[in-house]
Design a protein around this motif. Structure first.
Motif, PDB file in Angstrom:
ATOM      1  N   MET A 155       0.840  -1.206   0.000  1.00 33.42           N
ATOM      2  CA  MET A 155       0.000   0.000   0.000  1.00 33.42           C
ATOM      3  C   MET A 155       0.873   1.254   0.000  1.00 33.42           C
ATOM      4  O   MET A 155       0.574   2.235  -0.681  1.00 33.42           O
ATOM      5  CB  MET A 155      -0.910   0.006   1.222  1.00 33.42           C
ATOM      6  CG  MET A 155      -2.021  -1.028   1.155  1.00 33.42           C
ATOM      7  SD  MET A 155      -3.029  -0.913   2.639  1.00 33.42           S
ATOM      8  CE  MET A 155      -3.356  -2.620   2.939  1.00 33.42           C
ATOM      9  N   ASP A 203      -5.653   7.751   5.590  1.00 34.31           N
ATOM     10  CA  ASP A 203      -5.308   8.090   6.964  1.00 34.31           C
ATOM     11  C   ASP A 203      -3.972   7.451   7.344  1.00 34.31           C
ATOM     12  O   ASP A 203      -3.845   6.225   7.314  1.00 34.31           O
ATOM     13  CB  ASP A 203      -6.408   7.566   7.884  1.00 34.31           C
ATOM     14  CG  ASP A 203      -6.265   8.113   9.290  1.00 34.31           C
ATOM     15  OD1 ASP A 203      -5.147   8.550   9.637  1.00 34.31           O
ATOM     16  OD2 ASP A 203      -7.254   8.097  10.031  1.00 34.31           O
ATOM     17  N   PHE A 245      -6.512  -9.859   4.043  1.00 32.16           N
ATOM     18  CA  PHE A 245      -6.911  -9.305   5.339  1.00 32.16           C
ATOM     19  C   PHE A 245      -6.331  -7.912   5.538  1.00 32.16           C
ATOM     20  O   PHE A 245      -7.007  -7.002   6.028  1.00 32.16           O
ATOM     21  CB  PHE A 245      -6.454 -10.245   6.462  1.00 32.16           C
ATOM     22  CG  PHE A 245      -6.730  -9.737   7.838  1.00 32.16           C
ATOM     23  CD1 PHE A 245      -7.962  -9.932   8.431  1.00 32.16           C
ATOM     24  CD2 PHE A 245      -5.750  -9.049   8.545  1.00 32.16           C
ATOM     25  CE1 PHE A 245      -8.217  -9.458   9.696  1.00 32.16           C
ATOM     26  CE2 PHE A 245      -5.997  -8.562   9.810  1.00 32.16           C
ATOM     27  CZ  PHE A 245      -7.240  -8.766  10.395  1.00 32.16           C
ATOM     28  N   ALA A 246      -5.045  -7.745   5.124  1.00 34.97           N
ATOM     29  CA  ALA A 246      -4.405  -6.432   5.266  1.00 34.97           C
ATOM     30  C   ALA A 246      -5.212  -5.388   4.516  1.00 34.97           C
ATOM     31  O   ALA A 246      -5.493  -4.302   5.039  1.00 34.97           O
ATOM     32  CB  ALA A 246      -2.971  -6.484   4.752  1.00 34.97           C
ATOM     33  N   TYR A 247      -5.632  -5.727   3.280  1.00 39.42           N
ATOM     34  CA  TYR A 247      -6.435  -4.773   2.503  1.00 39.42           C
ATOM     35  C   TYR A 247      -7.833  -4.636   3.096  1.00 39.42           C
ATOM     36  O   TYR A 247      -8.433  -3.569   3.039  1.00 39.42           O
ATOM     37  CB  TYR A 247      -6.486  -5.206   1.043  1.00 39.42           C
ATOM     38  CG  TYR A 247      -5.227  -4.825   0.305  1.00 39.42           C
ATOM     39  CD1 TYR A 247      -5.143  -3.606  -0.358  1.00 39.42           C
ATOM     40  CD2 TYR A 247      -4.102  -5.651   0.312  1.00 39.42           C
ATOM     41  CE1 TYR A 247      -3.984  -3.217  -1.008  1.00 39.42           C
ATOM     42  CE2 TYR A 247      -2.936  -5.283  -0.331  1.00 39.42           C
ATOM     43  CZ  TYR A 247      -2.888  -4.067  -0.999  1.00 39.42           C
ATOM     44  OH  TYR A 247      -1.738  -3.678  -1.628  1.00 39.42           O
ATOM     45  N   MET A 297      -8.536  -4.534   6.111  1.00 40.17           N
ATOM     46  CA  MET A 297      -8.514  -3.635   7.270  1.00 40.17           C
ATOM     47  C   MET A 297      -8.851  -2.202   6.867  1.00 40.17           C
ATOM     48  O   MET A 297      -9.251  -1.406   7.707  1.00 40.17           O
ATOM     49  CB  MET A 297      -7.138  -3.677   7.946  1.00 40.17           C
ATOM     50  CG  MET A 297      -7.010  -4.801   8.963  1.00 40.17           C
ATOM     51  SD  MET A 297      -5.350  -4.893   9.629  1.00 40.17           S
ATOM     52  CE  MET A 297      -5.505  -3.903  11.127  1.00 40.17           C
ATOM     53  N   VAL A 298      -8.678  -1.856   5.576  1.00 43.52           N
ATOM     54  CA  VAL A 298      -8.916  -0.476   5.149  1.00 43.52           C
ATOM     55  C   VAL A 298     -10.385  -0.096   5.299  1.00 43.52           C
ATOM     56  O   VAL A 298     -10.707   0.837   6.046  1.00 43.52           O
ATOM     57  CB  VAL A 298      -8.395  -0.248   3.721  1.00 43.52           C
ATOM     58  CG1 VAL A 298      -8.661   1.172   3.279  1.00 43.52           C
ATOM     59  CG2 VAL A 298      -6.915  -0.576   3.642  1.00 43.52           C
ATOM     60  N   TYR A 334     -11.495  -0.285   8.948  1.00 47.55           N
ATOM     61  CA  TYR A 334     -11.023   0.851   9.745  1.00 47.55           C
ATOM     62  C   TYR A 334     -11.959   2.039   9.580  1.00 47.55           C
ATOM     63  O   TYR A 334     -12.323   2.696  10.554  1.00 47.55           O
ATOM     64  CB  TYR A 334      -9.607   1.205   9.298  1.00 47.55           C
ATOM     65  CG  TYR A 334      -8.988   2.396   9.986  1.00 47.55           C
ATOM     66  CD1 TYR A 334      -8.560   2.315  11.305  1.00 47.55           C
ATOM     67  CD2 TYR A 334      -8.809   3.594   9.303  1.00 47.55           C
ATOM     68  CE1 TYR A 334      -7.976   3.391  11.923  1.00 47.55           C
ATOM     69  CE2 TYR A 334      -8.216   4.682   9.917  1.00 47.55           C
ATOM     70  CZ  TYR A 334      -7.802   4.589  11.224  1.00 47.55           C
ATOM     71  OH  TYR A 334      -7.230   5.664  11.839  1.00 47.55           O
ATOM     72  N   LEU A 341     -17.198   4.539  16.167  1.00 48.43           N
ATOM     73  CA  LEU A 341     -16.706   4.972  17.476  1.00 48.43           C
ATOM     74  C   LEU A 341     -16.536   6.481  17.545  1.00 48.43           C
ATOM     75  O   LEU A 341     -16.181   7.023  18.574  1.00 48.43           O
ATOM     76  CB  LEU A 341     -15.354   4.317  17.768  1.00 48.43           C
ATOM     77  CG  LEU A 341     -15.391   2.842  18.162  1.00 48.43           C
ATOM     78  CD1 LEU A 341     -13.988   2.335  18.373  1.00 48.43           C
ATOM     79  CD2 LEU A 341     -16.211   2.655  19.428  1.00 48.43           C
ATOM     80  N   VAL A 385     -14.244   8.191  16.046  1.00 46.13           N
ATOM     81  CA  VAL A 385     -12.821   8.515  16.185  1.00 46.13           C
ATOM     82  C   VAL A 385     -12.466   9.633  15.223  1.00 46.13           C
ATOM     83  O   VAL A 385     -12.896   9.633  14.062  1.00 46.13           O
ATOM     84  CB  VAL A 385     -11.949   7.278  15.888  1.00 46.13           C
ATOM     85  CG1 VAL A 385     -10.478   7.638  15.910  1.00 46.13           C
ATOM     86  CG2 VAL A 385     -12.245   6.200  16.896  1.00 46.13           C
ATOM     87  N   ARG A 435     -10.576  11.413  12.617  1.00 45.54           N
ATOM     88  CA  ARG A 435      -9.736  10.919  11.534  1.00 45.54           C
ATOM     89  C   ARG A 435      -8.927  12.032  10.904  1.00 45.54           C
ATOM     90  O   ARG A 435      -9.265  13.196  11.013  1.00 45.54           O
ATOM     91  CB  ARG A 435     -10.625  10.325  10.433  1.00 45.54           C
ATOM     92  CG  ARG A 435     -11.368   9.088  10.821  1.00 45.54           C
ATOM     93  CD  ARG A 435     -10.461   7.903  10.721  1.00 45.54           C
ATOM     94  NE  ARG A 435      -9.798   7.843   9.428  1.00 45.54           N
ATOM     95  CZ  ARG A 435     -10.324   7.292   8.344  1.00 45.54           C
ATOM     96  NH1 ARG A 435     -11.516   6.755   8.397  1.00 45.54           N
ATOM     97  NH2 ARG A 435      -9.665   7.265   7.211  1.00 45.54           N
ATOM     98  N   ALA A 436      -7.889  11.637  10.198  1.00 47.70           N
ATOM     99  CA  ALA A 436      -7.222  12.597   9.332  1.00 47.70           C
ATOM    100  C   ALA A 436      -8.236  13.010   8.279  1.00 47.70           C
ATOM    101  O   ALA A 436      -9.017  12.198   7.810  1.00 47.70           O
ATOM    102  CB  ALA A 436      -6.027  11.931   8.665  1.00 47.70           C
ATOM    103  N   ARG A 437      -8.284  14.309   7.938  1.00 45.68           N
ATOM    104  CA  ARG A 437      -9.344  14.759   7.043  1.00 45.68           C
ATOM    105  C   ARG A 437      -8.813  15.425   5.803  1.00 45.68           C
ATOM    106  O   ARG A 437      -7.930  16.272   5.888  1.00 45.68           O
ATOM    107  CB  ARG A 437     -10.200  15.773   7.764  1.00 45.68           C
ATOM    108  CG  ARG A 437     -10.833  15.102   8.926  1.00 45.68           C
ATOM    109  CD  ARG A 437     -11.861  15.967   9.455  1.00 45.68           C
ATOM    110  NE  ARG A 437     -12.283  15.363  10.700  1.00 45.68           N
ATOM    111  CZ  ARG A 437     -13.230  15.867  11.419  1.00 45.68           C
ATOM    112  NH1 ARG A 437     -13.813  16.966  11.023  1.00 45.68           N
ATOM    113  NH2 ARG A 437     -13.575  15.271  12.514  1.00 45.68           N
TER     114      ARG A 437
END
Lengths: 550, 182
Positions: free
Chosen positions: A234, A253, B31-33, B35-36, B39, B46, B48, B50-52
């Motif tokens: 990535m 992010d 699985f790694a992908y 998670m995007v 997330y 939640l 949370v 985030r970066a915006r």
């Protein structure tokens, strides 16, 4: 150079008592072909071990570059940019180049011998797993010399920095791809060997502890090495192909990278620690002359640590800003890991309790491991407390913590393993005096180097800085002196090993330590081919009975 | 079974296991992908921060505004920013909502006192409307939504970056100390 000079395996010896019913033409390979075309688990194990030692020296020189710069405040030797490349490459090389391949090498050498298998399950794939490593190492070294220099954002490769570096970062990404593929192939090989190729009578719950830790470690690797590969891919596509996984401008992010990285990174910690537990669990019973205390609880503790390691990753990133519930979850899960780890430490102590102990070099390293790993474990517990970690994050306290578990933990266990099995590998005994000197030298200077870092961290010195305020001078000077002395001691280790290969202090008997595991049933040095016919059940049972497993 | 057939069975079993493990490895890349999107969903659920993208866009001066809320010791009330972090643009409006709760069984008179960090940011954030303008009385156990509307001045210096706007709740009968800064 040193690999070809290493007469670990005497090509002609030890065959007369084995039945030959298949083709052994690879025996005749000599010179470089023997190593490049190697499919024998012992040859490949030897390659892995020498490779990891070369990387250990490379990464060690980088560490000395770091410590030289930090000896006094101000900039002496390096510009900050290069200093950052040193810290980054030191981390990457030590983790992926030194510690991990060393344990894979040990598994290669010892698992077939300990389990009574003729070789690893996939001999050719084994060759590939090893020979991907040197190109990966080369990419990392070359990256120092490309425009912009090597990756310099720390071994964790966090964006946004890792999205901004020059091509040094791309080389690091490709190196990690290669290392990852190598690890996955190695793991498949090790798992298959352990699950499918054990001698008759050796059920899973009767395997040597080293085999158990290797099995669980390699399951972890199959599960998380691909996750790291995904994360760096990535990064690569963000850098060059217009994706926005970690770029805030496009809705990505950077914190997401930290989550993915540490989902790999925390199990990775145990990938480096569990095999060390395994080695120590072989050495301590041998020199305490008692069976390993609590074998079953050791197995369950190892498995629990492995499972818990998937649920604690965010304790590496408490300071990014997480809901309190998440912080509490990761904090308590982290603390929970102390329970199975404690079980292990107490089991080792109970094994020694009332044992008829003697302190040959492997035992010294094993006991040193238990003491210092526990120190590192406790500082880990301190860091697991979220509000404390917010203060300590990225300080030298963290540096002290993970060097206690990785140097005094993983590395000391590797030293112990080398001294323990060197008689089997070379057929010669090492010099006990020299080994003991190496241990005490390492023990003293390790603590001189890393203990003051606790104080530096508590006083607020951040990691990864080339210069620091005056009040940190004294402890940094002490740590730098310790580091140079520690490094010097490792050249003495190299001398010890070469001296042993060249004849040492005489021939080693087949079972110099009077240990009941199967690897000691073959002659010393271990012949090129062993257990071509599996050990018979009576022999296996005899060993198991001596380990109180039968 | 002869040794040869035994070796063959072994080989077949080994290969089957290796394929299974390779499939697991391949799935873990997935699985790694995976998670995007996970997330993104998780952060939203939640709440949370985030970066915006709007804050990453450097072409227009943007200001990140964080809301902090506190309650004077012993006051049985709770003040929660519904969106604790938001972004505003020079010349634009920011509307923020808070939840105000009376935790006691008696009516409660309160006043919210605002303050800024850094202090100089106060000049560039004009309150057009604020629940802090007036004293408020809450019925027993009442929960009320209150608002703040801020105008970001057009001449806001771009290097200001972020500002924290803090509200402290005081009981009405006491004379709140440190008032008057905002």
């Amino acid at each position: 150079m040193s690999t070809t000079a290493n007469p670990t395996i005497d090509l002609g010896a030890g065959h007369h008592d084995h039945a030959h019913d298949h083709d052994h033409d690879h025996h005749t390979l000599t010179g470089w072909r023997r190593w490049v075309y190697a499919t024998n688990h012992k040859d490949i194990g030897t390659l892995y071990l020498w490779f990891s030692f070369a990387m250990f020296i490379t990464g060690g020189l980088m560490a000395l570059g770091i410590r030289a710069e930090l000896f006094t405040p101000g900039l002496q030797f390096w510009q900050p940019e290069f200093f950052n490349q040193l810290t980054t490459l030191h981390g990457v090389i030590m983790v992926f180049g030194a510690i991990m391949p060393a344990f894979t090498g040990l598994a290669n050498w010892m698992l077939p011998l300990m389990l009574g298998a003729p070789d690893m399950a996939f001999a050719r794939m084994n060759n590939w797993s090893f020979w991907l490593l040197p190109p990966a190492a080369l990419l990392l070294i070359i990256s120092l010399f490309v425009p912009g220099g090597a990756a310099a954002g720390g071994w964790t490769l966090y964006p946004p920095l890792s999205l901004q570096f020059g091509m040094g970062m791309d080389l690091a990404i490709f190196a990690i791809h290669l290392l990852g593929i190598s690890s996955i192939m190695g793991s498949i090989n090790i798992i298959t060997t352990i699950l499918n190729m054990r001698a008759p009578g050796m059920t899973l719950m009767k395997m040597p502890m080293f085999a158990w830790t290797a099995l669980i470690t390699n399951y972890l690797l199959v599960a998380v090495a691909p996750v790291l590969a995904g994360a760096v891919t990535m990064l690569l596509t963000d850098r060059h192909f217009g994706t926005h996984f970690f770029k805030a401008v496009g809705g990505g992010d950077p914190v997401l990278f930290q989550h993915i990285f540490w989902f790999f990174g925390h199990p990775e910690v145990y990938i480096m620690a569990l095999p060390a537990f395994g080695v120590v669990s072989q050495i301590i019973p041998t020199f305490a002359r008692k069976p390993l205390f609590g074998y079953h609880s050791m197995v369950y503790a190892t498995a629990s640590i492995a499972i818990l390691s998937f649920m604690v990753w965010a304790h590496h990133m408490f300071s990014v800003g997480m809901p309190a519930t998440a912080q509490l979850f990761f904090m308590f899960m982290t603390m929970l890991i102390a329970v199975p780890t404690g079980v292990k430490v107490f089991n080792w102590i109970a094994t020694m309790w009332q044992g008829s102990m003697s302190f040959e070099t492997p035992m010294l390293f094993a006991v040193g491991f238990v003491c210092l790993f526990t120190v590192g474990g406790f500082s880990g517990l301190v860091l697991s407390i979220a509000p404390v970690d917010t203060q300590m994050h990225d300080t030298y306290y963290v540096v002290a913590h993970f060097h206690y578990v990785l140097v005094a933990g993983a590395l000391f266990s590797l030293f112990g393993a080398v001294y323990y099995w060197l008689p089997k590998w070379t057929g010669n005994m090492y010099s006990e005096r020299a080994g003991k000197f190496h241990f005490w030298w390492s023990m003293v200077w390790f603590n001189v180097t890393f203990f003051p870092m606790h104080f530096l961290g508590l006083a607020g010195m951040p990691r990864r800085i080339p210069d620091y305020p005056l009040q940190f001078t004294d402890f940094n000077a002490i740590a730098s002196v310790g580091a140079f002395c520690f490094g010097l001691g490792q050249l003495f280790f190299l001398y010890n090993v070469i001296h042993t290969i060249r004849g040492g202090v005489g021939k080693a008997p087949a079972n110099p330590w009077d240990s009941p595991t199967l690897e000691w049933e073959v002659p010393s040095p271990a012949p090129h081919h062993t257990w071509e016919t599996p050990p018979d059940e009576a022999l296996v049972k005899k060993g198991l009975a001596a380990q109180a497993l039968e | 079974m002869t040794a040869a057939t035994l070796a063959l069975t072994q080989q077949r079993a080994n290969r089957r296991l290796a394929i299974k493990l390779a499939v697991v490895a391949a799935l873990m890349v997935g699985f790694a992908y995976g998670m995007v999107p996970f997330y993104n969903v998780f952060c939203e659920a939640l709440g949370v921060d985030r970066a915006r993208p709007e804050l990453a866009d450097t072409h227009a001066a943007a200001m990140r505004v964080e809301f902090d809320s506190n309650v004077a010791a012993g006051l049985p009330a709770r003040l929660t920013a519904l969106e604790p972090v938001t972004a505003g643009r020079a010349g634009g409006l920011i509307k923020a909502k808070f939840r105000l709760e009376n935790l006691s069984d008696a009516p409660l008179g309160i006043r919210a006192v605002p303050s800024y960090a850094p202090e100089r940011a106060g000049r560039f954030l004009q309150k057009l409307e604020c629940f802090c303008f007036n004293a408020l009385t809450l019925a027993p156990r009442e929960t009320r939504e209150v608002t703040v509307v801020l105008l970001v001045e057009a001449d806001m210096p771009p290097e200001l970056g972020a500002v924290t706007l803090s509200y402290m709740l005081y009981p009405l009968e006491e004379n709140p100390h440190g008032e008057g800064k905002a």
